[in-house]
Design a protein around this motif. Structure first.
Motif: not given
Lengths: 351, 616
Positions: A125-130, A181-187, A208-217
């Motif tokens: 929902x946070x990703x949806x809301x901008x 609907x996130x407006x910035x998505x990275x891994x 905007x809504x920037x999401x980064x999935x960081x693989x972190x062993x």
């Protein structure tokens, strides 16, 4: 973790940034993570990012949920307010904080258990809301503080340290963020600061809504053979899409790449993201393409990293609510209280 | 019809109940009826009795007309407007002997379907509608307006008053105004020709309403939030709280846009669930905004974890709990006071929360606005404990007033200037001896005043600590803060009996209005009670003194388990036998009749008479 106190005296040659802050001004308390934990590398990348972006440390608010990753905001940006909230519920608290004061930069730090298991609903929902924020998931596929249970991002067929095979499908938070609907998505990967720091910079300036999935062993519970979140596995299967440089108005843009191999994207604040393509066909401004590409590569067992998608002119929650400039929290009686005159009119309409 | 029964003859003192079908558009006509009585200067109260449903199920609207000004529910019905065949039998059974039945006589009904001790008023509403209107929608809507016209004739309501109300309601839509005027007159004429003369129930113009206003508690509380300076509202729809947020939204649209830019001085977000709504409130409160949510019992259950965080991390937040029948989904459209304990001690671990108990919409406005001052002063969640009866029914209350000299109390906030001046900042440091520490807002100062907020234990300077002594000192300070709260929340209101008495009666919330009437009824029976209305938790010492100075006290509650008694006994270490519970919890609005009957029966049983204090 280290048991030595941090020295108070800094090296005199420690270079200050444009605001006069040195890298040390962006550090926090001493980390209590295990030695070699990917999360500490992410903290270091965040410190470097904020230092190099000349950010005022106190203009950042860092929020987290519960878990190893969520402890980490204590270990960077010691002059920023931090909020270690409730397990899986950081997105709502960050949203509320953002509603109260749109002028700060919001950094949400979460983990895979925090965002994909207990907090999947709030994440989506946070990703949806901008909500304007940088949302980082420090993704190790495992619960560290409770000693090694799988989280919802653990890949199907991967093996725990104790030899248990995960039979459940994995949740891909990037795919979900794209869909929501996130407006910035990275891994990215905690072991690749060269990739992570520019991505963080771009995320902070995205607007905007920037999401980064960081693989972190997780060196203690998920760094063995059979794990798909170990240092070795991620290095071997990393399918990097692009390399990123970010240029601001003051920077000189040096063109030293062959034509066709770079794409420039102008962000809302005028900064330019220069993408060095590592895959010819990939266009990070095409959301549907990004979603398809992610699925295709996943089927091949590859981990796609880099900037997956961005919308250069994002719409935010505050735009949608048409709120005034500045913090709602500091508005005074005059702006907020309509007074007895209006109350008289309301009273009259209720008779 | 029986010849021994005389038709009821009452002026400005009777109950009219409308039995309708949900979604048929009757609410508007019924509301006009209640307002017309008020416009004639006669006090009245109205209650919706409705199912958890959108269309097709029975719904009732009960209006009590009381020249003496008793606004609680009376019980019993003197005139039933039976517009719903589904509920015909039970509606008929409710009418007092000698009372009246108004019904649509288009279809003839056998005599066996009526009672012979009531008076029948049949008007062929459907037949008239079918004759006058062509569209089904018009036929339905104007049937409602038509019975309003018929009642005007039968009860003596002035047509000019109804006309004015219609004109007010439809403002400049002349076509609608004319159509409604016509329907009113069709009903009026039909009653005149069918019934011939007004009935024994009569509305007589008076001046007993004064400048009072007619409003429901949710609308009032929403307005209170606007006046109280709320800027962030996060919520999730739930009956019976939803209309509070709708009211806040409407009033914000009218009153809270920047005059120059037209932009909003507020943010309202419909969250995905109650966990997210309270999370947003906590985040906004942490970051300096006056934030609230509105919910009901099930929402409170979902918010428990966050309430513990807000208590322990000391974050201002306001919750409106419009209580309904519990537990579980319970009776979503019925009223109760059954969340007292789940709010007072919300969340795991040792917690205590501030509760306010408004008695009506007027206090919902007042306490609604006040709650934000209390939340920021005390840096803790504050619950405004309303109920469905207050929230969703329109009450006749004193007009709203706002003291223009009153400024918002933003509590103890350490500013950049104070930090710059070198003031010692410990987020959980009790510097003033009242248990309330200073807080800083994010973004205040580049180098000072930042701290890490957490739900884990920490020392007075917000540093993480698991030391038992540090934890315990903090928990004790929270208790001290709670004692400070007792001196800041609204004090109880006392009504002394006309004669000295050894017995008292305690009550709170929506029980207030029926209590006023019950005390008068009891007095007439020579039963004298000192009465105290509790308005907040933590309890003011005055509450404990009141209990101590009487041999015993009654405590009237609208729940099964005597929750406020539990709280009193626990917090005040009171001998439970000194508090006699009178419990009403079937979901209906409590009545004066219930209270006086229960009190009288216990007084008789305990053989305490006369109720006079023995000289010592």
């Amino acid at each position: 973790m280290t048991y030595l106190l941090k020295p108070k005296l800094h090296h005199p040659s420690l270079a200050p940034n444009a605001l006069g802050y040195t890298r040390r001004d962006y550090e926090g308390a001493i980390s209590t993570m295990c030695a070699g934990c990917g999360h500490d590398s992410i903290s270091a990348a965040l410190i470097q990012t904020c230092y190099e972006l000349d950010m005022e440390p106190h203009r950042v608010a860092k929020l987290s949920g519960i878990g190893c990753s969520s402890k980490s905001p204590d270990y960077f940006l010691g002059n920023s307010h931090g909020f270690n909230t409730v397990h899986g519920r950081m997105p709502s608290v960050l949203t509320g904080a953002n509603l109260a004061n749109r002028d700060l930069l919001y950094l949400g730090i979460s983990g895979d258990g925090d965002s994909a298991s207990i907090g999947l609903g709030q994440f989506a929902h946070a990703m949806r809301r901008g909500v304007q924020m940088v949302y980082v998931v420090e993704n190790n596929g495992v619960y560290g503080l409770t000693k090694g249970q799988f989280s919802a991002t653990a890949d199907k067929g991967s093996k725990s340290k104790g030899g248990v095979v995960n039979e459940d499908s994995a949740i891909d938070l990037c795919a979900l963020a794209l869909q929501m609907g996130a407006t910035f998505v990275a891994r990215s990967f905690s072991g690749d600061k060269g990739q992570l720091v520019p991505l963080l910079k771009a995320a902070f300036t995205h607007g905007g809504t920037a999401f980064i999935d960081v693989l972190s062993p997780c060196v203690t519970f998920n760094n063995h053979a059979g794990s798909t979140k170990s240092y070795d596995f991620v290095r071997e299967h990393n399918d990097a899409l692009n390399r990123l440089d970010i240029f601001f108005g003051k920077d000189e843009i040096v063109a030293d790449y062959a034509p066709g191999s770079v794409t420039d994207v102008r962000q809302h604040d005028g900064s330019i993201l220069r993408l060095h393509k590592l895959h010819d066909s990939y266009t990070p401004t095409d959301r549907i393409h990004a979603m398809r590409y992610l699925e295709e590569r996943k089927a091949l067992g590859q981990i796609v990293t880099g900037l997956l998608y961005m919308d250069a002119t994002p719409n935010t929650l505050h735009d949608n609510l048409n709120t005034v400039e500045g913090a709602l929290g500091i508005l005074g009686d005059k702006a907020l209280c309509p007074g007895q005159g209006n109350l008289d009119k309301i009273n009259a309409s209720l008779r | 019809m029986s010849t021994t029964i005389k038709p009821l003859q009452r002026t400005n003192d009777f109950v009219v109940k409308f039995a309708n079908v949900n979604g048929s558009g009757s609410a508007s006509a019924n509301g006009l009826f209640a307002r017309a009585i008020l416009r004639m200067g006669v006090p009245a109260s109205a209650r919706n009795i409705f199912p958890s449903n959108i269309q097709g199920l029975p719904t009732w609207y009960e209006v009590r007309i009381s020249g003496q000004g008793w606004l609680g529910r009376r019980g019993g019905v003197d005139l039933m407007v039976a517009m719903n065949p589904q509920t015909w039998d039970r509606d008929l059974a409710e009418i007092e002997p000698g009372g009246y039945l108004f019904y649509d006589s288009t279809r003839e009904l056998p005599k066996s379907r009526f009672r012979d001790d009531i008076f029948i008023l049949g008007i062929p509403l459907t037949a008239i509608c079918n004759r006058e209107y062509t569209s089904p929608r018009e036929r339905q809507l104007f049937k409602n307006v038509m019975y309003l016209g018929a009642l005007a004739f039968l009860l003596g309501i002035e047509l000019a008053v109804i006309d004015q109300l219609i004109a007010d309601q439809f403002a400049s839509k002349q076509k609608l105004i004319d159509a409604n005027y016509k329907a009113v007159r069709l009903g009026y004429e039909a009653a005149r020709t069918q019934v011939g003369a007004p009935i024994g129930l009569h509305v007589e113009r008076s001046d007993a309403v004064g400048d009072r206003i007619f409003i429901d508690g949710n609308a009032a509380a929403g307005l209170g939030c606007v006046y109280g300076g709320a800027t962030v509202c996060a919520w999730y729809p739930i009956t019976p709280s939803t209309s509070l947020v709708e009211s806040f939204t409407d009033y914000c649209k009218q009153l809270r846009h920047d005059p120059e830019t037209g932009r909003a001085n507020y943010a309202i977000v419909q969250a995905e669930d109650e966990l997210a709504s309270i999370g947003m409130v906590v985040g906004a409160g942490w970051n300096g905004a006056r934030a609230f949510t509105a919910t009901s019992g099930p929402g409170i259950s979902l918010m428990q974890e966050f309430l513990g965080l807000a208590y322990f991390a000391e974050i201002p937040s306001v919750l409106f709990n419009i209580q309904r029948g519990g537990p579980s989904t319970g009776m979503p459209t019925k009223t109760q006071q059954s969340d007292v304990l789940s709010c007072a001690y919300a969340s795991h671990g040792d917690t205590k929360h501030v509760l306010l108990f408004p008695q009506d919409p007027k206090e919902s406005f007042d306490f609604g606005a006040l709650s934000f001052d209390l939340a920021e002063r005390l840096q803790t969640p504050v619950f405004v404990m309303m109920d469905l009866d207050i929230g969703m029914n329109e009450w006749l209350v004193d007009p709203f007033r706002w003291d223009e000299t009153r400024g918002y109390d933003r509590g103890k906030i350490m500013t950049a200037e104070m930090l710059e001046a070198g003031k010692d900042f410990g987020r959980y440091l009790d510097v003033d001896g009242d248990g309330i520490p200073f807080r800083t807002l994010p973004g205040t100062h580049p180098a000072r005043g930042a701290y890490f907020t957490r739900g884990t234990s920490r020392d007075p300077y917000a540093k993480y600590s698991e030391l038992g002594s540090v934890y315990q000192a903090n928990m004790e300070r929270l208790l001290k803060k709670f004692r400070t709260a007792a001196s800041l929340v609204p004090a109880p209101v006392v009504h002394r009996a006309q004669q000295e008495t050894n017995a008292g009666i305690l009550y709170y919330g929506s029980t207030s209005e029926p209590m006023r009437e019950a005390l008068s009824q009891l007095e007439a029976q020579n039963i004298h009670l000192d009465a105290m209305r509790i308005r907040a938790f933590p309890f003011n010492d005055e509450v404990y003194r009141f209990i101590a100075e009487h041999d015993f006290v009654f405590l009237v509650e609208q729940n099964r388990d005597a929750q406020l008694k539990t709280l009193l006994v626990n917090e005040g270490e009171i001998d439970p036998s000194r508090i006699v519970s009178l419990l009403h919890y079937d979901g209906s609005t409590i009545t004066a009749k219930f209270i006086s009957r229960e009190v009288a029966s216990r007084i008789t049983a305990s053989n305490v008479k006369p109720m006079k204090k023995v000289a010592s």
